[in-house]
Each structure stands twice: as C-alpha cells, then as structure tokens.
Design a protein around this motif. Structure first.
Motif, mmCIF file in Angstrom:
data_model
loop_
_atom_site.group_PDB
_atom_site.id
_atom_site.type_symbol
_atom_site.label_atom_id
_atom_site.label_comp_id
_atom_site.label_asym_id
_atom_site.label_seq_id
_atom_site.Cartn_x
_atom_site.Cartn_y
_atom_site.Cartn_z
ATOM 1 N N VAL A 301 0.855 -1.186 0.000
ATOM 2 C CA VAL A 301 0.000 0.000 0.000
ATOM 3 C C VAL A 301 0.889 1.234 0.000
ATOM 4 O O VAL A 301 2.026 1.209 0.473
ATOM 5 N N ASN A 302 0.355 2.333 -0.515
ATOM 6 C CA ASN A 302 1.137 3.558 -0.639
ATOM 7 C C ASN A 302 0.207 4.758 -0.694
ATOM 8 O O ASN A 302 -1.011 4.608 -0.843
ATOM 9 N N ASN A 303 0.775 5.953 -0.580
ATOM 10 C CA ASN A 303 -0.055 7.148 -0.701
ATOM 11 C C ASN A 303 -0.502 7.308 -2.158
ATOM 12 O O ASN A 303 0.116 6.750 -3.072
ATOM 13 N N PRO A 304 -1.583 8.052 -2.391
ATOM 14 C CA PRO A 304 -2.176 8.095 -3.736
ATOM 15 C C PRO A 304 -1.524 9.084 -4.697
ATOM 16 O O PRO A 304 -1.987 9.200 -5.840
ATOM 17 N N ILE A 305 -0.487 9.792 -4.281
ATOM 18 C CA ILE A 305 0.085 10.845 -5.123
ATOM 19 C C ILE A 305 0.874 10.221 -6.269
ATOM 20 O O ILE A 305 1.944 9.659 -6.079
ATOM 21 N N GLN A 353 6.786 2.472 -3.976
ATOM 22 C CA GLN A 353 7.047 3.090 -2.679
ATOM 23 C C GLN A 353 7.957 4.306 -2.821
ATOM 24 O O GLN A 353 7.665 5.393 -2.312
ATOM 25 N N ALA A 354 9.068 4.118 -3.508
ATOM 26 C CA ALA A 354 10.041 5.206 -3.634
ATOM 27 C C ALA A 354 9.442 6.425 -4.313
ATOM 28 O O ALA A 354 9.628 7.564 -3.863
ATOM 29 N N GLN A 355 8.679 6.224 -5.402
ATOM 30 C CA GLN A 355 8.141 7.349 -6.150
ATOM 31 C C GLN A 355 7.034 8.066 -5.386
ATOM 32 O O GLN A 355 6.981 9.296 -5.368
ATOM 33 N N THR A 356 6.132 7.319 -4.757
ATOM 34 C CA THR A 356 5.041 7.975 -4.036
ATOM 35 C C THR A 356 5.548 8.721 -2.803
ATOM 36 O O THR A 356 5.041 9.802 -2.474
ATOM 37 N N ILE A 357 6.538 8.172 -2.123
ATOM 38 C CA ILE A 357 7.139 8.890 -0.982
ATOM 39 C C ILE A 357 7.801 10.172 -1.467
ATOM 40 O O ILE A 357 7.643 11.246 -0.867
#
Length: 408
Positions: A301-305, A353-357
């Motif tokens: 799971v990750n943030n939606p950005i 993960q890396a890109q959304t963070i």
C-alpha cells in the motif's frame, strides 16, 4: 472427503480491480477461478481512478481497453503547480512518448467501474465463479492444495483449491491468516478526498485533468473523473492535521471551508462526497507462502500521489497470471512463484514506494530554499525532452516493469 487429485481451481479473495483482473487473466489461461467478496454487491468506492499507459497495454491484451475507453476521460498531460503563487511549474505530456508506447495517455476510469465491467461481462460461469457476501474465515493446508473456509448466506462452507490469492486490501485477511508481516509505516496525518461537480477548469485555465499542488502549508491533488454525472466530478485530496478529528473534518462547514480556501467563490459548493482515510507505506515480507499468494493492496500500500497503487497491483496480477498456470499444470515448480514474489516486491519497494514517498515530499516541502530548488529542478526536467521522457517512463511504471523482469 477432499480429493487428493491435482487441483486447478484458484480462489481469489477480494473483487476489487486487482482481484478481477487477476481472475480474468487466469481464466483466459484455462484456470477455473472462484472470487470471494465479503460485500453483498460491487462497492462504488471512490478510490483509484487513473490507469497508466503500462497498465493499458496489459488490459488491452485482455480485450478491455476499447470497451472502457468509451466511458473514460482521456488525459495525456499532468501538471505541477505552486499553490501559494498560482504558478504553473511543469507540465508533462505523455504524447512525447508516442513513438515508444502504445497508449500515450492515461484513462481516468474509476476502479469500481473496472471491477463491475469485468464482473458483468465475464463472471458468468462455473469456470469464472463470482460470489458476493462470502467472507473468508480460514485457510488450511491439505494434500495437493489448500482448504478455504468462508461464511456465506448459507452459513459456514469450505472449498478446496490449488492456491489462494489475497487481493483483499490493506487489511487483508489472507495475509493475516498466512502470518505474513506487513512492513513499513503509517503517516501521522490523514488525507481527505472531496468530490464536487464544480468545474475548476472553467475558471482556472492552467489546469489539466490531473494536477499536483506544492504547498508547505497544505499541498493538494486535483483530478477529474467521469463519476455518475454528465459533467463529471473533480476530486480534491488534501492533508488533515493530527489535531482535527474525522467528525470535524467531514462536517459540511469544514469541507466548504477547505474548498473555498482552494478556490474562493461566492456561492457554496455542491459536494458529491467526502471521505477521510489513513495512509500507509507498507510492503508484505513475501508475496508467496506455501499455497498463498498476495497481490495489490494486500501485498503493498502507498499514498495516492501519482496514482500508482492500483496500477502496481494490476501489474502484480498479470505477472502472477503468467506464472501460476505453469505451476498448476506441472510445467514449473513453486520456485517460479518465489520469482513472482521477488520481482513484484522489488517493483513495489524500488518504484511504487520510492516514487510515491518522493512525490509527497516534493509537495509538502517546507524549507524555502529546498522547495525552490525542487521546483526549479522539476521545471528543468519537464522542459528538456530527454529528461521529461525519462521522468514519464518512470512515473508510468514502465521502468519498474523492465527492472523487475530482469530479476531472476
């Protein structure tokens, strides 16, 4: 007594977009599937809506793209804005990749529509068995397979399967029953998603259908979907501070206040819906354990950005659907499923993960010097053809697919 003969049926838990795409892809390879969904009907959840070009290529192989395009919004551009000044910082246009990708655009098509369209057209027989109001309660290893226990309208029932695939979300029952750790963190702030019919683009000419606003005080995402109305809906995503409870955040007055701050206007907004949710960045320790496999939000799971969660999940589904039939038919051993886990965990960790963070950090940066440097760098990236193309390939998850495929 459950037969010990070779089993081929796969049980998929969760009828979201990942579960349904996985079911369809497996079924196309001659694997009988049963999808268990705890909800009584397809849920009209207002979650992911952007289908990236890399995912469109996969869905096109399943014969889906032409059908859903008719009901989608097509968008080739996305824009980054400086919210405090109103300046357009950078525009990325996927049309600049038209010579190397089949779909130089995204489709804005809500995930619940993708789920419903697959269920309506394909889940109509014994080999593609769709069961609503069926909640998973247990998993037990048996000879040559796994026994699935679930509660249905008829009571507690059991089914034997070759494998179980957990596509049942971030709180996955499958993952918990399998004892697989979900590693990562939860953001201290929550997000709020607000939808309105008000057409922001009619009054803000520098908007695209997908927009990201950098702001040290209150970053924002704004994008348009078809919704269920003729003119479509604009979705606004904003952060909520830790000191504000959900009841306050969702009150009509507070929602209106947020919208008026984003774009002041004399009359009140018509709000279609508002939802508060917590956001995690987590990846399962493994996507394969015995007869259990994970895909989609059950696995990461990750943030939606950036709109990467659903897309990464569908990439899981297609990767798994290429490998699992070989194992079921005895053409390969379980080590092929370990390869699935390694490839898709790598993609999740190093790309999604890396890109959304990184996307969230870009939008919320508070240090004025760092913020200015970040925006200048983004502007320079967009203005240079080579760097813009490289940025878009990564953001559209093409790089993640190529990199994951190299893992053996």
């Amino acid at each position: 007594m459950i037969s010990s003969q070779r089993r081929t049926r796969v049980v998929i838990v969760g009828a979201g977009p990942v579960g349904m795409v996985c079911a369809l892809a497996l079924n196309r390879q001659g694997i009988p599937v049963t999808v268990l969904e705890s909800e009584p009907v397809p849920v009209q959840d207002q979650r992911a809506a952007t289908i990236h070009p890399s995912t469109l290529e996969m869905l096109d192989e399943l014969g889906i793209v032409e059908k859903i395009t008719l009901h989608s919004l097509v968008s080739s551009t996305y824009r980054f804005h400086d919210r405090p000044t109103g300046e357009l910082v950078a525009e990325f246009d996927l049309a600049r990749l038209r010579d190397e990708i089949r779909f130089p655009y995204v489709l804005q098509y809500e995930q619940y529509k993708l789920t419903a369209s697959i269920a309506a057209e394909y889940a109509d027989g014994a080999d593609f068995d769709m069961r609503f109001s069926h909640a998973l309660t247990g998993l037990t290893a048996v000879a040559n397979g796994i026994e699935v226990e679930y509660i249905s309208p008829a009571g507690t029932e059991r089914m034997a399967a070759a494998y179980v695939i957990g596509c049942d979300g971030g709180r996955s029952t499958v993952r918990k029953l399998a004892g697989i750790e979900f590693e990562g963190f939860t953001y201290p702030e929550r997000f709020i998603k607000i939808a309105t019919e008000f057409d922001f683009k009619s009054v803000k000419s520098n908007l695209s259908l997908r927009n990201y606003f950098s702001d040290p005080d209150e970053w924002a995402n704004l994008f348009k979907v078809r919704g269920e109305t003729p003119d479509g809906l604009w979705r606004l995503i904003l952060p909520i501070g830790q000191g504000e409870d959900d009841t306050t955040a969702l009150s009509a007055a507070r929602v209106e206040q947020r919208l008026q701050k984003f774009f002041p206007k004399t009359d009140p907004y018509d709000v279609e819906y508002a939802r508060v949710y917590r956001v995690n960045q987590r990846v399962a320790a493994t996507l394969h354990k015995g007869r259990v496999l994970l895909a989609g939000d059950s696995a990461h799971v990750n943030n939606p950005i950036g709109g990467m969660g659903m897309n990464g999940g569908i990439h899981d589904a297609i990767n798994l659907a290429e490998k699992l039939p070989q194992v079921i038919h005895g053409q390969a051993g379980d080590e092929l499923l370990d390869l699935y886990s390694r490839q898709r965990r790598h993609a999740a960790l190093n790309y999604v993960q890396a890109q959304t963070i990184a996307n969230k950090r870009l939008l919320e940066e508070r240090d004025p010097a760092v913020r200015r440097q970040n925006l200048d760098q983004l502007r320079g990236t967009a203005e240079n053809l080579d760097s813009a193309r490289a940025y878009m390939r990564r953001a559209a998850l093409f790089d993640s697919l190529h990199d994951a495929a190299s893992i053996t």
